[in-house]
Design a protein around this motif. Structure first.
Motif, PDB file in Angstrom:
ATOM      1  N   PRO A 195       0.804  -1.233   0.000  1.00 51.76           N
ATOM      2  CA  PRO A 195       0.000   0.000   0.000  1.00 51.76           C
ATOM      3  C   PRO A 195       0.829   1.272   0.000  1.00 51.76           C
ATOM      4  N   GLU A 196       1.977   1.275   0.703  1.00 47.33           N
ATOM      5  CA  GLU A 196       2.782   2.497   0.745  1.00 47.33           C
ATOM      6  C   GLU A 196       3.332   2.875  -0.625  1.00 47.33           C
ATOM      7  N   GLU A 197       3.347   1.927  -1.551  1.00 47.27           N
ATOM      8  CA  GLU A 197       3.771   2.215  -2.926  1.00 47.27           C
ATOM      9  C   GLU A 197       2.583   2.254  -3.876  1.00 47.27           C
ATOM     10  N   SER A 198       1.372   2.249  -3.294  1.00 43.55           N
ATOM     11  CA  SER A 198       0.109   2.262  -4.059  1.00 43.55           C
ATOM     12  C   SER A 198      -0.037   1.023  -4.937  1.00 43.55           C
ATOM     13  N   LYS A 199       0.630  -0.035  -4.579  1.00 49.32           N
ATOM     14  CA  LYS A 199       0.466  -1.312  -5.278  1.00 49.32           C
ATOM     15  C   LYS A 199      -0.536  -2.122  -4.477  1.00 49.32           C
ATOM     16  N   ILE A 200      -1.734  -2.336  -5.033  1.00 50.20           N
ATOM     17  CA  ILE A 200      -2.854  -2.868  -4.274  1.00 50.20           C
ATOM     18  C   ILE A 200      -3.391  -4.143  -4.918  1.00 50.20           C
ATOM     19  N   VAL A 201      -3.637  -5.167  -4.075  1.00 50.11           N
ATOM     20  CA  VAL A 201      -4.383  -6.341  -4.524  1.00 50.11           C
ATOM     21  C   VAL A 201      -5.856  -6.002  -4.364  1.00 50.11           C
ATOM     22  N   THR A 202      -6.577  -5.956  -5.471  1.00 53.47           N
ATOM     23  CA  THR A 202      -7.972  -5.509  -5.441  1.00 53.47           C
ATOM     24  C   THR A 202      -8.974  -6.664  -5.460  1.00 53.47           C
ATOM     25  N   ALA A 203      -8.521  -7.867  -5.819  1.00 55.55           N
ATOM     26  CA  ALA A 203      -9.426  -9.015  -5.854  1.00 55.55           C
ATOM     27  C   ALA A 203      -8.591 -10.301  -5.882  1.00 55.55           C
ATOM     28  N   PHE A 204      -9.225 -11.420  -5.558  1.00 54.77           N
ATOM     29  CA  PHE A 204      -8.553 -12.723  -5.638  1.00 54.77           C
ATOM     30  C   PHE A 204      -9.587 -13.804  -5.917  1.00 54.77           C
ATOM     31  N   LYS A 205      -9.139 -14.914  -6.468  1.00 50.00           N
ATOM     32  CA  LYS A 205     -10.004 -16.086  -6.622  1.00 50.00           C
ATOM     33  C   LYS A 205      -9.164 -17.348  -6.509  1.00 50.00           C
ATOM     34  N   VAL A 206      -9.758 -18.383  -5.927  1.00 56.63           N
ATOM     35  CA  VAL A 206      -9.086 -19.663  -5.725  1.00 56.63           C
ATOM     36  C   VAL A 206      -9.383 -20.562  -6.915  1.00 56.63           C
ATOM     37  N   ILE A 207      -8.321 -21.111  -7.485  1.00 54.95           N
ATOM     38  CA  ILE A 207      -8.455 -21.965  -8.668  1.00 54.95           C
ATOM     39  C   ILE A 207      -8.307 -23.425  -8.243  1.00 54.95           C
ATOM     40  N   PRO A 208      -9.323 -24.262  -8.428  1.00 53.63           N
ATOM     41  CA  PRO A 208      -9.206 -25.672  -8.040  1.00 53.63           C
ATOM     42  C   PRO A 208      -8.204 -26.400  -8.950  1.00 53.63           C
TER      43      PRO A 208
END
Length: 615
Positions: A195-208
């Motif tokens: 976050p301090e570098e404005s690099k953000i994970v905005t979503a995720f999904k689990v792949i079977p």
């Protein structure tokens, strides 16, 4: 160590580690050691990541207009103000809307995310996806992320789950909120969510699908003869798994699993090992005493390295040895009575403490504390604990160690009194009763006695510190710091303070250091304490105590050796002293140091001395 290795269930590839564990102390014996395995769950997880880029001039104007104009303009109005083609402005606005910097509304509206990026002179780039691996460890009770998949290695070992129910107390990763995923990513030291570098994970999904991998783990059953305690230890390689070990030991204590099932170790084997260890331990003590007796017979009167004292000779010698102490007195007695701890004795101990002598008193004859038949009378313990340093810290530490019939006094690691004299126990022993004590100054014999006592004290203080950490109990922490100081291990205290970020204890540690300085010993750990200075803002509620503590430490050092004090100030230490107002802006290093000892000649920088005088 105490049983033939063939009599103990120990896996061949753990024998070297068993030897190292037992080599730590003559009181430790590994009764069983075996390798097991347990399962891990691995999931592929796709992350959606948004990173920033520098905005261009038009993007900056559009975002500023949305923030600063009141009312906010439409795209056509802004195009007119800027004198640009409306199509060009609308196209840029559309791009910013697709990046969630602007809301899809008119007039121009900047989103919360857009404002955050704008404050850093950036806009987000189009999001992109990466795949990583989530590893769920039910035994360790955690989830970690890693960039590479686990290795699929065949492990032919018994499954720990066969003996122990490893409960699944971890939520399925797909059910976790995004904030939790972001937190785990940061704990895993992967640079995907910064976050301090404005690099953000905005979503995720689990792949079977979910994959199962196996991990090797080592189980040790260890008996400590000094503590008369059986413990279970789980390790991954050489690393001790504290949480998992405590959990397994708790199950054993609750009777939910059994040692025979877990590692083929029967109660009969444990009892046999315990008795063998105690016999070895008592034989070791008796051997040490017998060596002293022989040295007494072989030593000539002129050498006087080992002498036997009887009856009326004992009390004067005891007091003489205590009065000779420069920095440390260790005493061990099976039990202590009220007959001897009188005002005269308390006055003597207080005088020694005022001179910087650290005093530790261990007691107890039973193998376990709850079985101790003769406890110390509360009023007697209160008398001993009323002895304080000039900084109001405990001057005498008294604690149960147990399981020894030997009465010993060790002064400055140079003089050892041992034997059957009841100076601190049931009758007081001032009248001749046919008792005898050996006074020994043979270095290797004194060191042998000291190491035995020192090991037991270290075990005690480590447990004390562990208890203090659980609920941040300051009183327990003070006891631990004072014991480390009396053992000459004050550096351990500041190291633990740093490791656990318990900065409120630094002023107390400085007072322990001042007590060591009274014994004219430059304490260990000062450089670690200096390195902690940058962690203080100067606004802490205890800052006055910190300032006073540091000033008194430096004043004490400068008073005895100004050059040593000067040599301590390097690598920005003086600047930190100025920042925290430990010294005043008008003071220079030379004036501050030399003002503490005006009789000294001006000093020049040279290599720092280790001691203020020889120990």
């Amino acid at each position: 160590m105490f049983l033939a290795s063939s009599a103990k269930p120990i896996d061949d590839n753990l024998k070297n580690l068993v030897e190292k564990i037992e080599a730590q102390s003559s009181s430790l014996s590994v009764l069983a050691a075996r390798q097991l395995c347990y399962s891990l769950r691995q999931n592929t997880v796709e992350l959606t990541i948004k990173e920033p880029r520098q905005f261009n001039v038009l993007e900056e104007f559009i975002i500023r207009a949305g923030i600063e104009f009141d009312p906010a303009p439409t795209s056509d109005e802004l195009a007119s103000v800027l004198g640009l083609d409306a199509v060009f402005v609308k196209s840029t606005i559309s791009t910013l809307q697709s990046l969630q910097t602007l809301a899809v509304t008119s007039p121009i509206t900047v989103t919360t995310e857009g404002r955050l990026f704008y404050e850093k002179g950036t806009v987000p780039q189009p999001p992109y996806a990466v795949q990583i691996y989530a590893v769920t460890d039910f035994l360790g009770g955690n989830i970690t992320f890693q960039s590479e998949s686990l290795s699929d290695v065949t492990i032919k070992l018994p499954d720990l789950a066969t003996f122990v129910n490893i409960e699944n107390k971890i939520n399925n990763i797909s059910s976790l909120p995004l904030e939790k995923i972001q937190e785990i990513l940061q704990d895993s030291n992967l640079a995907f969510h910064v976050p301090e570098e404005s690099k953000i994970v905005t979503a995720f999904k689990v792949i079977p699908p979910t994959q199962i991998f196996w991990k090797t783990i080592s189980l040790f059953v260890i008996f400590d003869a000094i503590e008369d305690k059986l413990s279970v230890q789980l390790r991954r390689g050489k690393q001790i798994l504290e949480r998992e070990s405590n959990w397994l030991e708790s199950l054993l204590n609750q009777g939910k699993i059994s040692l025979p099932a877990l590692c083929e170790l029967s109660d009969a084997t444990i009892n046999y090992a315990r008795e063998a260890i105690f016999k070895h331990k008592n034989d070791e003590i008796e051997s040490r005493l017998e060596k002293i007796r022989q040295q007494t017979l072989e030593t000539s009167q002129g050498e006087a390295m080992a002498v036997q004292l009887r009856d009326g000779e004992i009390a004067p010698a005891f007091l003489e040895v205590l009065n000779s102490a420069k920095h440390q007195i260790l005493l061990y007695y099976p039990w202590i009575s009220q007959a001897v701890v009188d005002d005269k004795f308390i006055t003597l101990l207080q005088k020694l403490v005022n001179n910087g002598v650290g005093i530790l008193i261990g007691y107890g004859i039973a193998r376990q504390k709850e079985n101790e038949e003769r406890s110390i009378p509360p009023e007697l313990k209160d008398k001993l604990q009323s002895i304080k340093t000039l900084e109001s810290l405990p001057g005498v530490q008294i604690f149960w160690l147990g399981n020894s019939h030997v009465k010993e006094v060790i002064v400055d690691q140079q003089i050892h009194l041992c034997g059957c004299y009841n100076q601190l126990f049931y009758r007081g022993g001032y009248l001749p009763t046919g008792e005898s004590v050996y006074k020994v100054t043979i270095p290797e014999v004194v060191q042998g006695a000291y190491q035995f006592f020192d090991y037991r004290c270290q075990n005690h203080v480590q447990q004390l510190w562990k208890n203090a950490l659980q609920n941040r109990e300051v009183e327990l922490a003070i006891e631990a710091l004072c014991i480390w100081g009396a053992l000459g291990m004050e550096d351990m205290g500041i190291t633990e303070i740093e490791a656990n970020n318990w900065l409120e204890l630094v002023p107390i540690w400085l007072n322990v250091v001042i007590q060591r300085l009274r014994a004219k010993i430059l304490p260990a750990g000062l450089q670690t304490a200096f390195a902690l200075l940058n962690k203080f803002s100067g606004e802490e509620i205890f800052i006055d105590l910190l300032v006073q503590g540091w000033r008194r430490v430096i004043i004490n050092i400068a008073h005895q050796n100004p050059q040593t004090a000067v040599d301590l100030f390097s690598n920005g230490v003086w600047e930190q002293f100025l920042r925290l107002q430990i010294v005043q802006p008008k003071e220079s290093l030379d004036t501050f140091i030399l003002s503490q000892n005006e009789t000294q000649k001006p000093v020049k920088k040279k290599v720092a001395t280790k001691n203020l005088e020889q120990r």
